[in-house]
Design a protein around this motif. Structure first.
Motif, PDB file in Angstrom:
ATOM      1  N   MET A 149       0.860  -1.212   0.000  1.00  0.00           N
ATOM      2  CA  MET A 149       0.000   0.000   0.000  1.00  0.00           C
ATOM      3  C   MET A 149       0.886   1.248   0.000  1.00  0.00           C
ATOM      4  SD  MET A 149      -3.085   1.228  -0.017  1.00  0.00           S
ATOM      5  CE  MET A 149      -4.225  -0.099   0.330  1.00  0.00           C
ATOM      6  N   LEU A 150       0.438   2.253  -0.730  1.00  0.00           N
ATOM      7  CA  LEU A 150       1.215   3.484  -0.862  1.00  0.00           C
ATOM      8  C   LEU A 150       1.156   4.280   0.449  1.00  0.00           C
ATOM      9  CD1 LEU A 150       2.588   5.341  -3.023  1.00  0.00           C
ATOM     10  CD2 LEU A 150       0.316   6.298  -3.434  1.00  0.00           C
ATOM     11  N   PRO A 151       2.328   4.597   1.052  1.00  0.00           N
ATOM     12  CA  PRO A 151       2.258   5.414   2.264  1.00  0.00           C
ATOM     13  C   PRO A 151       1.643   6.768   1.902  1.00  0.00           C
ATOM     14  CG  PRO A 151       4.549   4.835   1.692  1.00  0.00           C
ATOM     15  CD  PRO A 151       3.686   4.324   0.590  1.00  0.00           C
ATOM     16  N   GLY A 152       0.832   7.303   2.793  1.00  0.00           N
ATOM     17  CA  GLY A 152       0.215   8.603   2.501  1.00  0.00           C
ATOM     18  C   GLY A 152      -1.079   8.495   1.726  1.00  0.00           C
ATOM     19  N   PHE A 153      -1.481   7.241   1.395  1.00  0.00           N
ATOM     20  CA  PHE A 153      -2.762   7.039   0.695  1.00  0.00           C
ATOM     21  C   PHE A 153      -3.873   6.919   1.729  1.00  0.00           C
ATOM     22  CE2 PHE A 153      -5.858   3.740  -0.761  1.00  0.00           C
ATOM     23  CZ  PHE A 153      -6.513   4.518  -1.707  1.00  0.00           C
ATOM     24  N   VAL A 154      -4.967   7.648   1.519  1.00  0.00           N
ATOM     25  CA  VAL A 154      -6.100   7.571   2.442  1.00  0.00           C
ATOM     26  C   VAL A 154      -7.164   6.675   1.803  1.00  0.00           C
ATOM     27  CG1 VAL A 154      -7.819   8.886   3.742  1.00  0.00           C
ATOM     28  CG2 VAL A 154      -5.612   9.952   3.133  1.00  0.00           C
ATOM     29  N   ALA A 155      -7.386   5.515   2.397  1.00  0.00           N
ATOM     30  CA  ALA A 155      -8.351   4.559   1.829  1.00  0.00           C
ATOM     31  C   ALA A 155      -9.783   4.973   2.200  1.00  0.00           C
ATOM     32  CB  ALA A 155      -8.059   3.161   2.358  1.00  0.00           C
ATOM     33  N   LEU A 186      -1.704  16.034  -4.963  1.00  0.00           N
ATOM     34  CA  LEU A 186      -1.821  14.809  -5.745  1.00  0.00           C
ATOM     35  C   LEU A 186      -3.072  14.033  -5.332  1.00  0.00           C
ATOM     36  CD1 LEU A 186       1.895  13.678  -5.919  1.00  0.00           C
ATOM     37  CD2 LEU A 186       0.447  14.449  -7.796  1.00  0.00           C
ATOM     38  N   ILE A 187      -3.806  13.620  -6.353  1.00  0.00           N
ATOM     39  CA  ILE A 187      -5.105  12.975  -6.138  1.00  0.00           C
ATOM     40  C   ILE A 187      -4.983  11.490  -6.448  1.00  0.00           C
ATOM     41  CG2 ILE A 187      -7.462  12.859  -7.017  1.00  0.00           C
ATOM     42  CD1 ILE A 187      -6.984  15.823  -7.941  1.00  0.00           C
ATOM     43  N   PRO A 188      -5.061  10.637  -5.439  1.00  0.00           N
ATOM     44  CA  PRO A 188      -5.023   9.203  -5.747  1.00  0.00           C
ATOM     45  C   PRO A 188      -6.381   8.745  -6.253  1.00  0.00           C
ATOM     46  CG  PRO A 188      -5.056   9.567  -3.364  1.00  0.00           C
ATOM     47  CD  PRO A 188      -5.189  10.911  -4.011  1.00  0.00           C
ATOM     48  N   ARG A 189      -6.380   8.049  -7.375  1.00  0.00           N
ATOM     49  CA  ARG A 189      -7.618   7.434  -7.871  1.00  0.00           C
ATOM     50  C   ARG A 189      -7.390   5.930  -7.880  1.00  0.00           C
ATOM     51  NH1 ARG A 189     -11.159  11.063 -10.424  1.00  0.00           N
ATOM     52  NH2 ARG A 189     -12.551   9.289 -10.171  1.00  0.00           N
ATOM     53  N   THR A 190      -8.359   5.190  -7.383  1.00  0.00           N
ATOM     54  CA  THR A 190      -8.169   3.750  -7.267  1.00  0.00           C
ATOM     55  C   THR A 190      -8.638   3.043  -8.545  1.00  0.00           C
ATOM     56  OG1 THR A 190     -10.360   3.326  -6.373  1.00  0.00           O
ATOM     57  CG2 THR A 190      -8.649   3.930  -4.786  1.00  0.00           C
ATOM     58  N   THR A 227     -15.159   9.859  -5.470  1.00  0.00           N
ATOM     59  CA  THR A 227     -14.529  11.039  -4.848  1.00  0.00           C
ATOM     60  C   THR A 227     -13.511  10.615  -3.797  1.00  0.00           C
ATOM     61  OG1 THR A 227     -16.453  12.385  -5.288  1.00  0.00           O
ATOM     62  CG2 THR A 227     -14.988  13.163  -3.550  1.00  0.00           C
ATOM     63  N   LEU A 228     -12.317  11.160  -3.917  1.00  0.00           N
ATOM     64  CA  LEU A 228     -11.222  10.763  -3.022  1.00  0.00           C
ATOM     65  C   LEU A 228     -11.566  11.035  -1.552  1.00  0.00           C
ATOM     66  CD1 LEU A 228      -8.230  13.302  -3.209  1.00  0.00           C
ATOM     67  CD2 LEU A 228     -10.623  13.920  -3.309  1.00  0.00           C
ATOM     68  N   ARG A 229     -10.878  10.335  -0.668  1.00  0.00           N
ATOM     69  CA  ARG A 229     -11.063  10.559   0.774  1.00  0.00           C
ATOM     70  C   ARG A 229      -9.887  11.314   1.375  1.00  0.00           C
ATOM     71  NH1 ARG A 229     -15.720   8.978   3.609  1.00  0.00           N
ATOM     72  NH2 ARG A 229     -17.128   8.207   2.007  1.00  0.00           N
ATOM     73  N   GLY A 230      -8.888  11.590   0.569  1.00  0.00           N
ATOM     74  CA  GLY A 230      -7.755  12.364   1.081  1.00  0.00           C
ATOM     75  C   GLY A 230      -6.737  12.545  -0.024  1.00  0.00           C
ATOM     76  N   TYR A 231      -6.091  13.718  -0.071  1.00  0.00           N
ATOM     77  CA  TYR A 231      -4.992  13.915  -1.012  1.00  0.00           C
ATOM     78  C   TYR A 231      -3.809  13.077  -0.543  1.00  0.00           C
ATOM     79  CZ  TYR A 231      -7.654  17.788  -2.934  1.00  0.00           C
ATOM     80  OH  TYR A 231      -8.637  18.531  -3.527  1.00  0.00           O
ATOM     81  N   TYR A 232      -2.935  12.770  -1.492  1.00  0.00           N
ATOM     82  CA  TYR A 232      -1.776  11.935  -1.201  1.00  0.00           C
ATOM     83  C   TYR A 232      -0.834  12.652  -0.220  1.00  0.00           C
ATOM     84  CZ  TYR A 232       2.804   9.873  -2.068  1.00  0.00           C
ATOM     85  OH  TYR A 232       4.037   9.312  -1.913  1.00  0.00           O
ATOM     86  N   ASP A 233      -0.525  11.994   0.860  1.00  0.00           N
ATOM     87  CA  ASP A 233       0.506  12.437   1.796  1.00  0.00           C
ATOM     88  C   ASP A 233       0.375  13.907   2.200  1.00  0.00           C
ATOM     89  OD1 ASP A 233       2.698  12.048   3.357  1.00  0.00           O
ATOM     90  OD2 ASP A 233       4.160  12.428   1.766  1.00  0.00           O
TER      91      ASP A 233
END
Ligand code: AMP
Length: 553
Positions: free
Chosen positions: A1-7, A201-205, A389-395
């Motif tokens: 799992m990517l550190p700083g990723f909000v699941a 940075l916007i993580p998209r799954t 919709t994301l739950r948190g920006y990366y890190d």
């Protein structure tokens, strides 16, 4: 799992899975099914070449294998800065397949943005063209790498110089066993249009993006017989995944790629390929409307999704008439929220509002300054929570704490009204961002650069209305000696490696900046002053005067 990723919270993810929004299919599977079903069909048609599904599938495998051999694997971040060429799609699919995470940068970005991205995303590799629009990206890579050697691999589509040629990975014959990826984990990182300071940075799954591709294609009735014309840079979420190029491939349709969106390239390509769907921002839409007649282009079979910046109902109506196409509107963010009109909406809704959310599972709130829901028709800030919709920006824990409510709603920073029928009308922004032809420019980012200029003591930038672009950037500066010139400032920003679209278009030199009662720079007063001529610049009521009339460059 990517550190700083909000699941997503587990109960929420369960619900999205149970209700069929998330299906667990990794993005790397895009193009595989069609390659097996009828591999000879065209996947990509560009001004240069045509690539079939089988060729694209093999090409993505070969590139994935090449990256793997160079030690790039699951979770590694790879900056992809490519124009609208077939390589963009082959590289994106390759990275999805090996579980690496592409970070999509715009071709217009320069060393300030790429160095920051490389650092923030802790990128291991960087994919560039050799030269595009007379800019040599290998020079940019050298500069970025000098500052950050941890960016260990530079891959070039074209002449590689001392770097690795993408062509060296081959285009086939190297089948790849895809990496096992967590579909609820990050598949790609997109850049936010900005709120404050540098882009987030916007993580998209895999799950959320695959759902977005599927649902937008369905809503736009895009299927295997569809042809998606990529006119905007594909690094924009709008052209990448709404349904965009990835959605077109996922649906088994054709992607038509124009090297650049100028009318002399786009209209012949649209006709040649029988394009059925494209995405534009209002500034480009107006240009199309003004020039389509010159090319005698028949766009009657084309659906144009337009959004990304304000557009009046009158202009929408006029442009739809001039182009002879079907126009639908969208309001969206790379963060995930997507609101759009449907093809069977009445013209008043289709042209005069931004429509309704993508998903039945999207939850929207329109709130006042105290966070209380406002009545229908009243303006307020849009808050969104939902399966894309994301739950948190990366890190970025500190920023996330401010930007999300405790129960996971994203505060979009956009002011909207909701009609009694549930359609959204955008009223403006609560954030300090300039929307220049659809490209978002966070004021603070430009101000920070201006303040580093030796001849500038203080600086503030505001958006001013512009017929062609919607908004342009006007910089107000307090000089620290001899007054700077606009040309001098542009040179300075070029040296600082800032993307050119963020440069001020106009300059006003003032002795002081107006302040609000709370001591903040009064941007409303500056906007009003920017709208007046330089020689008639009385201060706005309640703001501190510029003690001498400003001069304009
Ligand atoms: P981006 O992150 O580049 O996708 O930009 C998202 C932002 O673009 C939104 O937060 C809005 O401020 C703006 N935007 C998107 N669509 C529209 C629209 N239809 N009308 C006005 N502003 C829009």
């Amino acid at each position: 799992m990517l550190p700083g990723f909000v699941a997503y919270p587990e109960d929420v993810a369960d619900r999205y899975r149970r209700e069929g929004y998330w299906t667990g299919a990794p993005l790397g599977e895009i193009a595989r099914a069609e390659a097996r079903r009828d591999g000879s069909r065209a996947a990509i048609v560009s001004t240069r070449e045509s690539v079939s599904y089988a060729e694209l599938d093999n090409w993505a495998d070969a590139i994935g294998t090449g990256f793997r051999e160079r030690g790039i694997g699951p979770g590694d971040r790879v900056i992809v800065q490519l124009p609208n060429i077939p390589e963009f799609l082959a590289v994106a699919l390759a990275l999805f397949r090996i579980g690496a995470i592409p970070v999509f940068a715009l071709p217009a970005h320069r060393s300030a943005e790429i160095s920051y991205l490389s650092e923030h995303a802790d990128a291991a590799a960087y994919v560039i063209p050799d030269v595009h629009q007379r800019f040599d990206y290998r020079d940019l890579a050298r500069e970025v790498r000098r500052a950050r050697p941890a960016l260990r691999e530079v891959v070039v589509a074209g002449e590689p110089a001392e770097f690795t040629a993408l062509a060296a990975f081959g285009r086939g014959g190297r089948p790849l066993a895809p990496a096992a990826v967590d579909p609820e984990g990050p598949a790609l990182l997109l850049l936010s249009g900005g709120t404050t300071g540098l882009p987030k940075l916007i993580p998209r799954t895999h799950d959320d993006y695959a759902y977005q591709l599927r649902a937008t294609a369905e809503a736009m009735r895009f299927g295997r017989d569809g042809v998606y014309l990529a006119a905007l840079p594909m690094a924009h979420n709008a052209a990448l995944g709404c349904p965009g190029v990835l959605g077109a491939l996922a649906a088994g349709g054709v992607v038509a790629l124009a090297g650049n969106p100028s009318p002399d390239q786009i209209f012949p390509l649209a006709e040649r390929t029988g394009a059925t769907l494209t995405t534009l921002m209002p500034s480009l839409l107006r240009l199309w409307a003004d020039t389509a007649g010159l090319f005698g282009a028949d766009l009657s079979g084309l659906v144009v999704e337009v959004g990304g910046a304000p557009l009046s109902a009158e202009t929408a109506d006029r442009v739809a008439g001039a182009l002879g196409c079907t126009l639908t509107r969208w309001f969206g963010m790379a963060e995930g929220p997507l609101i759009f009109t449907r093809l069977d909406d009445e013209p008043a809704v289709r042209l005069g509002t931004e429509g309704r959310p993508l998903s039945a599972a999207d939850e929207l709130r329109v709130v006042d300054d105290q966070g209380q829901d406002v009545a229908p028709g009243e303006p307020g800030e849009l808050l969104v929570r939902g399966p894309t919709t994301l739950r948190g920006y990366y890190d970025n824990a500190e920023y996330n704490a401010r930007t999300f409510t405790r129960d996971g709603f994203l505060r979009t920073g956009d002011l909207v009204c909701r009609t009694a029928e549930g359609n959204l009308v955008v009223r403006g922004r609560a954030r300090d961002v300039i929307n220049r032809g659809g490209e978002k420019i966070p004021a603070e980012e430009v101000e920070t650069h201006l303040q580093a200029h030796p001849e500038i003591d203080e600086a503030a930038v505001v958006g001013v209305p512009d017929l062609a672009l919607g908004e342009k950037t006007c910089a107000f500066v307090v000089p620290a000696g001899g007054p700077p010139t606009l040309a001098g400032i542009k040179n300075f920003l070029t040296g600082a490696g800032l993307a050119e679209f963020k440069f001020p278009d106009r300059l006003r030199v003032v002795e002081t900046l107006p302040r609000t009662g709370a001591g903040k720079i009064d941007k409303n007063a500056l906007k009003a002053a920017a709208g007046r001529r330089a020689d008639q610049n009385p201060p706005a009521p309640g703001s501190a005067p510029a003690s001498s009339p400003p001069s304009e460059a």
